[in-house]
Design a protein around this motif. Structure first.
Motif, mmCIF file in Angstrom:
data_model
loop_
_atom_site.group_PDB
_atom_site.id
_atom_site.type_symbol
_atom_site.label_atom_id
_atom_site.label_comp_id
_atom_site.label_asym_id
_atom_site.label_seq_id
_atom_site.Cartn_x
_atom_site.Cartn_y
_atom_site.Cartn_z
ATOM 1 N N LEU A 1 0.991 -1.533 0.054
ATOM 2 C CA LEU A 1 -0.265 -0.075 0.313
ATOM 3 C C LEU A 1 1.054 1.171 0.356
ATOM 4 C CD1 LEU A 1 -2.719 1.244 0.127
ATOM 5 C CD2 LEU A 1 -2.364 1.345 2.355
ATOM 6 N N LYS B 1 2.531 8.589 -6.434
ATOM 7 C CA LYS B 1 1.355 8.125 -6.915
ATOM 8 C C LYS B 1 1.895 7.637 -8.035
ATOM 9 C CE LYS B 1 -3.761 8.426 -7.699
ATOM 10 N NZ LYS B 1 -4.606 8.976 -8.322
ATOM 11 N N VAL C 1 0.922 3.406 -8.814
ATOM 12 C CA VAL C 1 0.420 3.103 -10.236
ATOM 13 C C VAL C 1 0.879 2.533 -10.959
ATOM 14 C CG1 VAL C 1 -0.945 3.977 -12.015
ATOM 15 C CG2 VAL C 1 -1.023 5.114 -9.792
ATOM 16 N N ILE D 1 1.188 -1.022 -7.233
ATOM 17 C CA ILE D 1 0.577 -1.199 -5.762
ATOM 18 C C ILE D 1 -0.990 0.330 -6.083
ATOM 19 C CG2 ILE D 1 1.858 -0.359 -4.201
ATOM 20 C CD1 ILE D 1 4.464 -0.118 -4.816
ATOM 21 N N PRO D 2 -1.304 -0.781 -4.678
ATOM 22 C CA PRO D 2 -2.821 0.054 -4.559
ATOM 23 C C PRO D 2 -2.554 1.743 -3.873
ATOM 24 C CG PRO D 2 -2.992 -2.430 -3.407
ATOM 25 C CD PRO D 2 -1.418 -1.942 -4.448
ATOM 26 N N VAL D 3 -2.505 2.764 -4.130
ATOM 27 C CA VAL D 3 -3.291 4.089 -3.512
ATOM 28 C C VAL D 3 -4.036 4.438 -2.713
ATOM 29 C CG1 VAL D 3 -2.213 6.315 -4.007
ATOM 30 C CG2 VAL D 3 -1.453 4.214 -5.580
ATOM 31 N N ALA D 4 -3.648 4.914 -1.405
ATOM 32 C CA ALA D 4 -5.059 5.091 -1.101
ATOM 33 C C ALA D 4 -4.085 7.297 -0.483
ATOM 34 C CB ALA D 4 -5.137 5.273 0.783
ATOM 35 N N ALA E 1 -7.499 0.113 5.046
ATOM 36 C CA ALA E 1 -6.446 0.477 4.502
ATOM 37 C C ALA E 1 -4.874 -0.326 4.975
ATOM 38 C CB ALA E 1 -6.787 0.846 3.152
#
Length: 313
Positions: free
Chosen positions: A28, A49, A53, A57-60, A81
């Motif tokens: 994350l 970011k 991307v 990788i997941p982004v918060a 998350a």
């Protein structure tokens, strides 16, 4: 080792690249929300970011991590998350949000910060700029175990970097970003085998690197030439130096300290050479409003500057 990463600008993106290159699992990434940028003010993703991307990788992107208040829903989603990421450690680099205690306590090994100074000197938002502005001869990277204070945590890894006489913030930034990426990988490798030591920061020598404000770009010619020259390098690439010549705003980017005397702001020799409170500056890189920055010779072709003219703040 599972590493959650929190960061926003290019300085942080370099560290994320280093973690991925070293093979760490990054489940994350936290980064600032997309911001308007450019002439069209279109929303633009942060450097971190964009890297995340590209790596899948997941982004918060929470507006805040406080579980109460205006953005409580954002914080609650980020908490879910983070819990799902099940990280051993969080690495933080120029993230831009304050981490509440619940975030600091969540990873098994806590949160490590990549800070671009030799702590406790230059805690705060703009350590690279302020070190150059103050005339420091060295800077460096401190990998710090984060606590609830402002850059007050224990030091884990420290490495020094010389500040060169011609360094701008942009130049020193790039070297420190690369150094930060290398050192955080070393710190995590030590932490993985239980060998990451922690040294409390000394109580002496604390200074604060306050955020750079655009209003600071105005040049006060009553200051010594050496101080103004350092400010120009410290404020490159943002916000630069600004002075007024015959009612026209001129950006100043680079200058050389030379001998000379006159009224502060007065052009005392071709070049142009401008008198300061102590000594003088030969301006070597300038920019007209709406134009491009470039050498003084190119500026003078478009707008000659006569001896006796005056730069105002």
């Amino acid at each position: 080792m599972r590493v959650v990463f929190a960061g926003t600008p290019e300085f942080a993106a370099v560290a994320l690249d280093a973690l991925l290159h070293a093979g760490f699992a990054v489940p994350l990434v936290l980064t600032q929300p997309d911001r308007p940028a450019g002439r069209g003010l279109k929303l633009q993703a942060s450097a971190v970011k964009q890297r995340a991307v590209a790596a899948g990788i997941p982004v918060a992107q929470p507006q805040s991590l406080k579980l109460d208040g205006r953005y409580a829903a954002d914080a609650a989603a980020a908490r879910e998350a983070l819990l799902a990421a099940d990280a051993d450690v969080m690495v933080v680099a120029a993230y831009g949000l304050i981490l509440p205690q619940w975030v600091l306590d969540l990873p098994r090994l806590g949160c490590l910060n990549i800070h671009a100074s030799l702590l406790p000197r230059w805690r705060g938002a703009a350590p690279i700029h302020r070190a150059i502005e103050a005339g420091d001869t060295e800077s460096g990277i401190t990998i710090m175990q984060m606590d609830a204070g402002l850059d007050t945590g224990a030091m884990c890894v420290v490495e020094r970097e010389r500040i060169r006489p011609d360094d701008t913030t942009a130049m020193l930034h790039d070297r420190l970003a690369a150094l930060g990426g290398r050192l955080v990988v070393e710190a995590l490798e030590m932490a993985a085998c239980g060998g990451l030591s922690q040294t409390p920061q000394p109580a002496e020598g604390v200074s604060y690197a306050h955020k750079i404000e655009k209003a600071e770009s105005s040049i006060d010619w009553r200051q010594p030439a050496a101080e103004i020259e350092r400010r120009l390098r410290a404020f490159d690439p943002f916000p630069g130096g600004v002075a007024t010549l015959a009612g026209e705003a001129v950006k100043l980017w680079r200058a050389e300290v030379v001998e000379g005397r006159g009224e502060p702001g007065e052009v005392i020799a071709p070049g142009p050479v401008v008198a300061c409170g102590e000594g003088a500056l030969r301006l070597t890189e300038l920019q007209r409003a709406g134009g491009k920055r470039g050498p003084a010779a190119a500026f003078l072709q478009a707008r000659p500057i006569a001896v006796g003219e005056r730069f105002d703040a």
